[in-house]
Design an enzyme around this catalytic site. Sequence first.
Site, PDB file in Angstrom:
ATOM      1  N   ARG A 147       0.809  -1.218   0.000  1.00  0.00           N
ATOM      2  CA  ARG A 147       0.000   0.000   0.000  1.00  0.00           C
ATOM      3  C   ARG A 147       0.846   1.274   0.000  1.00  0.00           C
ATOM      4  O   ARG A 147       0.616   2.178  -0.807  1.00  0.00           O
ATOM      5  CB  ARG A 147      -0.917   0.021   1.234  1.00  0.00           C
ATOM      6  N   THR A 148       1.766   1.348   0.938  1.00  0.00           N
ATOM      7  CA  THR A 148       2.479   2.612   1.134  1.00  0.00           C
ATOM      8  C   THR A 148       3.346   2.936  -0.084  1.00  0.00           C
ATOM      9  O   THR A 148       3.295   4.051  -0.611  1.00  0.00           O
ATOM     10  CB  THR A 148       3.348   2.522   2.399  1.00  0.00           C
ATOM     11  N   LYS A 173      25.119  -5.426  -1.464  1.00  0.00           N
ATOM     12  CA  LYS A 173      26.589  -5.563  -1.468  1.00  0.00           C
ATOM     13  C   LYS A 173      27.178  -4.944  -0.216  1.00  0.00           C
ATOM     14  O   LYS A 173      28.383  -4.766  -0.118  1.00  0.00           O
ATOM     15  CB  LYS A 173      27.166  -4.879  -2.704  1.00  0.00           C
ATOM     16  N   ARG A 206      11.304   3.452   3.994  1.00  0.00           N
ATOM     17  CA  ARG A 206      10.863   2.497   5.030  1.00  0.00           C
ATOM     18  C   ARG A 206      12.086   1.710   5.467  1.00  0.00           C
ATOM     19  O   ARG A 206      12.845   1.207   4.624  1.00  0.00           O
ATOM     20  CB  ARG A 206       9.784   1.564   4.500  1.00  0.00           C
ATOM     21  N   HIS A 227       4.738   5.650  11.707  1.00  0.00           N
ATOM     22  CA  HIS A 227       4.274   5.502  10.318  1.00  0.00           C
ATOM     23  C   HIS A 227       3.302   6.668  10.109  1.00  0.00           C
ATOM     24  O   HIS A 227       2.079   6.493  10.075  1.00  0.00           O
ATOM     25  CB  HIS A 227       3.567   4.144  10.167  1.00  0.00           C
TER      26      HIS A 227
END
Length: 310
Positions: free
Chosen positions: A59-60, A87, A109, A137
């Site tokens: 969703r986000t 890496k 995120r 959030h």
Amino acid sequence: MDYLRNKDLLGIWHLEPEEIALILDTAAVMKKVLDAPTKKTSHLQGKSVVTLFYENSTRTRMSFEMAAKFMGGASANISTSGSSVNKGETLLDTGVTLDMMSTDFLIMRHGQSGAPDFLANRIRASVINAGDGMHEHPTQALLDMFTMRESLGQIEGLKVAIVGDCLHSRVFRSNLLALTKMGASVYCSGPSTLMPVNIKDTNAVYTKHVEEALEGADVIMGLRIQRERQKAALFPSIDEYAHFFGLNLERRKLAKERAIVMHPGPANRGVEISSELYESDHSVISEQVKNGVAVRMAVLYLLNLWRNRV
Ligand code: CP
């Protein structure tokens, strides 16, 4: 107030109530764009939006990417798999690299609380926190409040019952901050092992009796059981959890008749919420998803205004 005070959106903690109201009012205008036959504005023309996600999202991430496209901006996505993060490149080096590519907005995120804050102080782009660890959030809380205001007319005076895994939930933290700033009362319930240890020092009213939290509520919000963040078994079994705390049609009757049912998603159907309640007329879960695009358009629009005035 017609602008935000900061370059970044890192959490609800640094937003004044007037800034929250501004975002919600702006999102109402953006929702009209979403409802129009041609979803297009030019507010982000010539601007770039990069999503940098160290954790999974549907969703986000998608709603930020759609928001950028609807506003005429260029959007790109970088995930840990397939990038030089795999890496061993550090967060700082990754952020600075993206910044040097003329990124205007970095949507981020990360599993570590405070990671967006760390980067925001070191790069030129505006950083938007799309979820950091068990911390915040903010755009989820903003879209939740937008949905409450749209469905119920106002936020002030609402009784909001939040049920589930509050301990691991950044959605809970951002909603608690946002709702109490805007004059709502927050009741929470769930096993005591799934509550923050300082719950009694917050503005939330905690009860282990879910019925008490739901009684007379205007809003019922289920939270996902975050099994991926639980290092130990914090309740005896899924069946027992669903029996004592699961939201269902019967328990919904304890709330007001007009009460809306929310869930940030993704949901464990049959655990924290029954399928029947999820799909009932009281549920606004699908509307939350749509409102997520409008709210993220509003945040990008307002941060862009901030960037243009300095
Ligand atoms: N509510 C929420 O953040 O959903 P995603 O994890 O799918 O982005």
